[in-house]
Design an enzyme around this catalytic site. Structure first.
Site: not given
Ligand code: 6LW
Length: 522
Positions: A15, A187
Site C-alpha cells: 500500500d 479501494e
Molecule cells: C488495504 C487495502 C489493500 O487497506 O489491502 O491493497 C489492505 N489493498 O487497500 C491492507 O493492506
C-alpha cells in the site's frame, strides 16, 4: 544510467503512498501489528531510500493491544499541503470493528514528531487527502457499499476536512463503486488535481491475484466521476500464473522535478505464480499522460524489472543517501528495521550498545498481545540470518529462540529452553493455530547459543549450529495460504510460556544477509 530495480522496497511494504516536496520524495507503507508503525522513507531519486522516521513511534499514540495479526495499520497516505506533512491511515481490528478507525496526523518534519492522531468520523479503510486550489482539505476513503449490488462491493466517499475543527464537515459524496461490474474492493483511492479537473485513481479486484488499477475524472472534486473506458488501466491478472510478479495494484502517482511521472504500487513476487512469502512489496512504474489520462508502463503494460532514472546521479552525494533495506550484515539495535509486536521495540527490550537485552515475557507468539519478540522483515527470497543469544539469564522453564513469523497462527521457531537438566533444544511449528512442539535434545551448557535461518526460495531451514532443527515451506506460511496481508518476519523471541517471567535473554548478534546471487551457495 542508474536503473531502479523492482521492487524498489523489497519485503513487506504494501500500500505505498508517495509525495514529493522540493527535491525529496517521501513514501509510507502499511505495517499492521508491527511497531514502530508506518515507516517514512525518503529518497531523491526513487532508487536509494533512507528511513527517516516512523509516523507511529510513541507509546500510547494508538492502542494495539489484542489486535490480531493482519489487523493494525492499513494503507496510509502521505501528502504535503498548507505547510504541513499529512498522513491519513486506519487502525483496524478485524475481530472488533468498533475499535480503531480512520485518523489523520500531521508534522512539520516528516522525520517526526507526528501529532497525536485525530480520529475521523468515517467508517471504512484507505483514507487519502487532497488539497484544492483554495487550500481546502478533502479526505476520501473506501467502505463497504451501503446498498451493495454484489458481495464485497465498496464505495469511495469524499468529504471536506476542517483543520480548525479537526473534523470532517459538510456533505459526504459517494463518488466511485469500481470500474467493472462485480469487481470487489474498489479501494486505495487517491484524488489528484490535474489540468482543470480531478483524477481519481483506485485499486479494485482485491489485493491478490485480481488486483487492478482504475482511473476516473471529474470537473469537481465531489464528482460526478467518469471512468476511463480502458479501465482497469493496469493489472497483471491477465498474465496468468506464469507471471513472476502478480497482484499489481494500489498505486499512487508522483511527479518528478523534471515534469515526468511515476507511480508506486504494490505487487508480489511469486515464483510459482501463487505464493509470495515476502508479502506485498513496493514497485516503481513509469507513467505518461495521453489524452488526459495516465498510462502505466507505456508500451509494455507490465511492471518493468528495472526503471531508468535519468535524474539519478552516481555516486550519490556523500551523506545524502543511505541505502535502506539492502544492507547485508549485523542489524544493530539502532537499525530502523527492528520491529516489535503491538508495542515499540524499546518497550520489550533495552538497547545496550550493540546488544538487545530482552526480559522474558509470559506471552507467547500465539497471543495477540506483546510477547518478547523483535524482528525484521524478510526482504530477500534467498537469505541467511544468524543470531547469537546469551542465555545465561534465562530462568528455569524459560526459552528463547529464532522465529519465522507470519502470524499468531502461523510461525516456525527453533528454541532453547533452560530445564533442571540444562539447556534443551526444541522446535515449534504452528500451522493454522495448531502447534506441534518437538524436543530435539540436550545442548551442551554454554553462555551463548547460535541459531540460524537459511531461506532459499520456498525452502527454509532453522538451525542450531550446523544441525537443521526444523524446516518450513514458504508456500504454507505465505498470506495466500494463511490469509491476511503480511509477508514473513524473522526475529528473536523469549517466553516463560505463561509462568511468572524472571529471566532475560541478550541478543548479542543478529545478522541478516541476502544470499549472494551467483555465489553457488544455494
Ligand atoms: C488495504 C487495502 C489493500 O487497506 O489491502 O491493497 C489492505 N489493498 O487497500 C491492507 O493492506
Amino acid at each position: 544510467m542508474i536503473q531502479a530495480a523492482n521492487p524498489i522496497l523489497p519485503g513487506c511494504h504494501p500500500d505505498p503512498s508517495i509525495c514529493r516536496v522540493g527535491e525529496w520524495y517521501y513514501l509510507v507503507t502499511s505495517t499492521f501489528e508491527y511497531l514502530p508503525g508506518l515507516p517514512v522513507l525518503r529518497s531523491r531519486d526513487l532508487v536509494r531510500w533512507e528511513t527517516v522516521g516512523h509516523v507511529i513511534d510513541r507509546p500510547g499514540m494508538l492502542d494495539f493491544d489484542g489486535i490480531g495479526s493482519s489487523g493494525g495499520l492499513y494503507a496510509p497516505t502521505i501528502r504535503h499541503g498548507r505547510g504541513l506533512f499529512w498522513v491519513a491511515c486506519t487502525l483496524v481490528d478485524r475481530e472488533d470493528p468498533s475499535r480503531g478507525g480512520n485518523f489523520l496526523v500531521t508534522a512539520t518534519d516528516p522525520a517526526g514528531p507526528w501529532s497525536d492522531p485525530v480520529m475521523l468520523d468515517a467508517v471504512g479503510i484507505d483514507p487519502s487527502i487532497a488539497f484544492d486550489d483554495e487550500g481546502r482539505v478533502w479526505v476520501h476513503g473506501t467502505r463497504l457499499a451501503a446498498e451493495p449490488e454484489w458481495h464485497d462491493q465498496t464505495e469511495v466517499w469524499v468529504r471536506e476536512y476542517s483543520p480548525e475543527q479537526r473534523a470532517l464537515i459538510g456533505d459526504e459524496h459517494v463518488i466511485w463503486r469500481g470500474a467493472v461490474r462485480g469487481a470487489v474492493w474498489a479501494e486505495g483511492p487517491h484524488l489528484y488535481r490535474v489540468d482543470d479537473g480531478w483524477l481519481l485513481l483506485a485499486a479494485e479486484g482485491g489485493t491478490e491475484f485480481h488486483h487492478a488499477v482504475s482511473v476516473a475524472r471529474a470537473d469537481e472534486i465531489t464528482g460526478p466521476y467518469v471512468g476511463n473506458r480502458a479501465n482497469p488501466v493496469f493489472t497483471h491478472r491477465h498474465l496468468g500464473r506464469r507471471s513472476p510478479v502478480i497482484g499489481a495494484g494500489h498505486a499512487d502517482l508522483v511527479q518528478a522535478p523534471d515534469g515526468s511521472w511515476s507511480a508506486v504500487m504494490l505487487a508480489m513476487r511469486a515464483a510459482d505464480g501463487r505464493h509470495y512469502p515476502l508479502g506485498r512489496e513496493t514497485f516503481l512504474c513509469p507513467v505518461v499522460w495521453e489524452d488526459g489520462w495516465p498510462v502505466f508502463a507505456p508500451g509494455e503494460g507490465r511492471l518493468p524489472a528495472t526503471v531508468p532514472t535519468p535524474w539519478a546521479t552516481d555516486p550519490a552525494p556523500p551523506g545524502s543517501w543511505q541505502p535502506d533495506d539492502r544492507v547485508a550484515g549485523v542489524v544493530s539495535p539502532s537499525d530502523p528495521r527492528w520491529t516489535a509486536l503491538r508495542v515499540l521495540p524499546g518497550e520489550v527490550a533495552v538497547a545496550e550498545g550493540d546488544v538487545w537485552r530482552m526480559p522474558v515475557r509470559a506471552e507467547t507468539l500465539h497471543d495477540a498481545s506483546s510477547p518478547a519478540f523483535l524482528g525484521v522483515r524478510q526482504q530477500h527470497a534467498d537469505v541467511d540470518v544468524r543470531c547469537v543469544l546469551d542465555v545465561r539469564g534465562l530462568a528455569e522453564g524459560e526459552s528463547a529462540g529464532l522465529v519465522l513469523r507470519q502470524s499468531e497462527q502461523d510461525h516456525v521457531a527453533v528454541a532453547v529452553t533452560r530445564t533442571p537438566d540444562g539447556l534443551r533444544l526444541s522446535s515449534d511449528r504452528c500451522h493454522g493455530g495448531e502447534t506441534e512442539r518437538r524436543d530435539v535434545g540436550a545442548l551442551p551448557e554454554a553462555d551463548e547459543v547460535e541459531l540460524a535461518l537459511r531461506g532459499r526460495g520456498f525452502d527454509y531451514a532453522l538451525r542450531s549450529g550446523d544441525v537443521e532443527v526444523i524446516g518450513a515451506d514458504g508456500r504454507e506460511l505465505d498470506a495466500s495460504s494463511t490469509g491476511g496481508f503480511l509477508g514473513l518476519w524473522i526475529g528473536v523471541c523469549a517466553t516463560s510460556a505463561g509462568a511468572e517471567p524472571r529471566g532475560e535473554v541478550r541478543v548479542t548478534r543478529f545478522e541478516y544477509a541476502p544470499a549472494r546471487a551467483g555465489s553457488g551457495d544455494r
